[in-house]
Write a protein that holds these residues in place. Structure first.
Motif, PDB file in Angstrom:
ATOM      1  N   MET A 131     -39.215  43.370 -11.809  1.00  0.00           N
ATOM      2  CA  MET A 131     -39.228  44.124 -13.063  1.00  0.00           C
ATOM      3  C   MET A 131     -37.937  44.919 -13.262  1.00  0.00           C
ATOM      4  O   MET A 131     -37.491  45.106 -14.394  1.00  0.00           O
ATOM      5  CB  MET A 131     -40.423  45.087 -13.084  1.00  0.00           C
ATOM      6  N   LYS A 132     -37.335  45.371 -12.174  1.00  0.00           N
ATOM      7  CA  LYS A 132     -36.126  46.199 -12.272  1.00  0.00           C
ATOM      8  C   LYS A 132     -34.844  45.418 -11.982  1.00  0.00           C
ATOM      9  O   LYS A 132     -33.755  45.989 -12.040  1.00  0.00           O
ATOM     10  CB  LYS A 132     -36.227  47.396 -11.307  1.00  0.00           C
ATOM     11  N   SER A 133     -34.946  44.134 -11.703  1.00  0.00           N
ATOM     12  CA  SER A 133     -33.755  43.360 -11.337  1.00  0.00           C
ATOM     13  C   SER A 133     -32.753  43.256 -12.481  1.00  0.00           C
ATOM     14  O   SER A 133     -31.550  43.128 -12.240  1.00  0.00           O
ATOM     15  CB  SER A 133     -34.150  41.961 -10.871  1.00  0.00           C
ATOM     16  N   HIS A 134     -33.215  43.320 -13.712  1.00  0.00           N
ATOM     17  CA  HIS A 134     -32.291  43.206 -14.834  1.00  0.00           C
ATOM     18  C   HIS A 134     -31.252  44.329 -14.846  1.00  0.00           C
ATOM     19  O   HIS A 134     -30.121  44.134 -15.280  1.00  0.00           O
ATOM     20  CB  HIS A 134     -33.063  43.168 -16.161  1.00  0.00           C
ATOM     21  N   ILE A 135     -31.639  45.496 -14.343  1.00  0.00           N
ATOM     22  CA  ILE A 135     -30.695  46.614 -14.307  1.00  0.00           C
ATOM     23  C   ILE A 135     -29.524  46.279 -13.380  1.00  0.00           C
ATOM     24  O   ILE A 135     -28.360  46.432 -13.758  1.00  0.00           O
ATOM     25  CB  ILE A 135     -31.413  47.907 -13.846  1.00  0.00           C
ATOM     26  N   LEU A 136     -29.829  45.817 -12.172  1.00  0.00           N
ATOM     27  CA  LEU A 136     -28.780  45.460 -11.218  1.00  0.00           C
ATOM     28  C   LEU A 136     -27.980  44.257 -11.715  1.00  0.00           C
ATOM     29  O   LEU A 136     -26.743  44.254 -11.639  1.00  0.00           O
ATOM     30  CB  LEU A 136     -29.396  45.155  -9.847  1.00  0.00           C
ATOM     31  N   LEU A 137     -28.667  43.249 -12.234  1.00  0.00           N
ATOM     32  CA  LEU A 137     -27.959  42.055 -12.711  1.00  0.00           C
ATOM     33  C   LEU A 137     -27.009  42.374 -13.859  1.00  0.00           C
ATOM     34  O   LEU A 137     -25.889  41.884 -13.907  1.00  0.00           O
ATOM     35  CB  LEU A 137     -28.959  40.982 -13.133  1.00  0.00           C
ATOM     36  N   ARG A 138     -27.465  43.191 -14.793  1.00  0.00           N
ATOM     37  CA  ARG A 138     -26.609  43.544 -15.932  1.00  0.00           C
ATOM     38  C   ARG A 138     -25.471  44.474 -15.514  1.00  0.00           C
ATOM     39  O   ARG A 138     -24.419  44.481 -16.129  1.00  0.00           O
ATOM     40  CB  ARG A 138     -27.444  44.183 -17.039  1.00  0.00           C
ATOM     41  N   TRP A 139     -25.674  45.261 -14.474  1.00  0.00           N
ATOM     42  CA  TRP A 139     -24.607  46.128 -13.970  1.00  0.00           C
ATOM     43  C   TRP A 139     -23.515  45.275 -13.338  1.00  0.00           C
ATOM     44  O   TRP A 139     -22.329  45.548 -13.509  1.00  0.00           O
ATOM     45  CB  TRP A 139     -25.184  47.115 -12.958  1.00  0.00           C
ATOM     46  N   ILE A 140     -23.921  44.228 -12.607  1.00  0.00           N
ATOM     47  CA  ILE A 140     -22.950  43.332 -11.984  1.00  0.00           C
ATOM     48  C   ILE A 140     -22.270  42.456 -13.031  1.00  0.00           C
ATOM     49  O   ILE A 140     -21.056  42.290 -13.019  1.00  0.00           O
ATOM     50  CB  ILE A 140     -23.643  42.460 -10.913  1.00  0.00           C
ATOM     51  N   ASP A 141     -23.063  41.889 -13.936  1.00  0.00           N
ATOM     52  CA  ASP A 141     -22.533  40.999 -14.971  1.00  0.00           C
ATOM     53  C   ASP A 141     -23.262  41.285 -16.277  1.00  0.00           C
ATOM     54  O   ASP A 141     -24.420  40.897 -16.447  1.00  0.00           O
ATOM     55  CB  ASP A 141     -22.739  39.536 -14.554  1.00  0.00           C
ATOM     56  N   PRO A 142     -22.599  41.940 -17.226  1.00  0.00           N
ATOM     57  CA  PRO A 142     -23.260  42.319 -18.483  1.00  0.00           C
ATOM     58  C   PRO A 142     -23.759  41.120 -19.309  1.00  0.00           C
ATOM     59  O   PRO A 142     -24.625  41.276 -20.156  1.00  0.00           O
ATOM     60  CB  PRO A 142     -22.179  43.083 -19.255  1.00  0.00           C
TER      61      PRO A 142
END
Length: 123
Positions: A32-43
């Protein structure tokens, strides 16, 4: 308030017995929270939708079905092994040395884990 405490005590006792449920909960929270890390690494990154869990569900279903098929085949082709697993295995397991129990238990665990991962990759 008393009912509230009783409810959480019952839930806590259940979780203590079924500790494996905590890994499922942690996995869902991370997903559920992986999108935060993924978008931080690659918008521009995209995330998986909830349909990804169908693969895991189908792998678990396939594992149960194949387990049943194997047990039926054992009963039909070599009934002695099925009888041994049902009636004598627990007694023999208790007579093993601790290192033998550890080796057998971890082997079975990783065999099931490998089967589930393999089925998830095949489906």
């Amino acid at each position: 308030m008393k009912h509230f405490k009783s409810f959480f005590k019952d839930v806590w006792n259940y979780v203590k017995v079924w500790r494996e449920l905590s890994s499922i909960v942690v996995g869902f929270i991370l997903w559920m929270k992986s999108h935060i890390l993924l978008r931080w690494i690659d918008p521009t990154s995209a995330t998986y939708d909830a349909g990804i869990f169908q693969i895991i569900l189908f792998a678990v279903i396939a594992l149960f079905v194949l387990h049943g098929v194997v047990r039926i085949l054992m009963k039909l082709i070599w009934p002695t092994t099925d009888n041994y697993l049902d009636n004598e295995f627990a007694t023999d397991f208790k007579t093993l040395e601790s290192w033998q129990k550890l080796k057998l238990t971890t082997s079975i665990f990783f065999a099931f884990l490998f089967a589930a991962v393999l089925l998830a990759r095949v489906l």
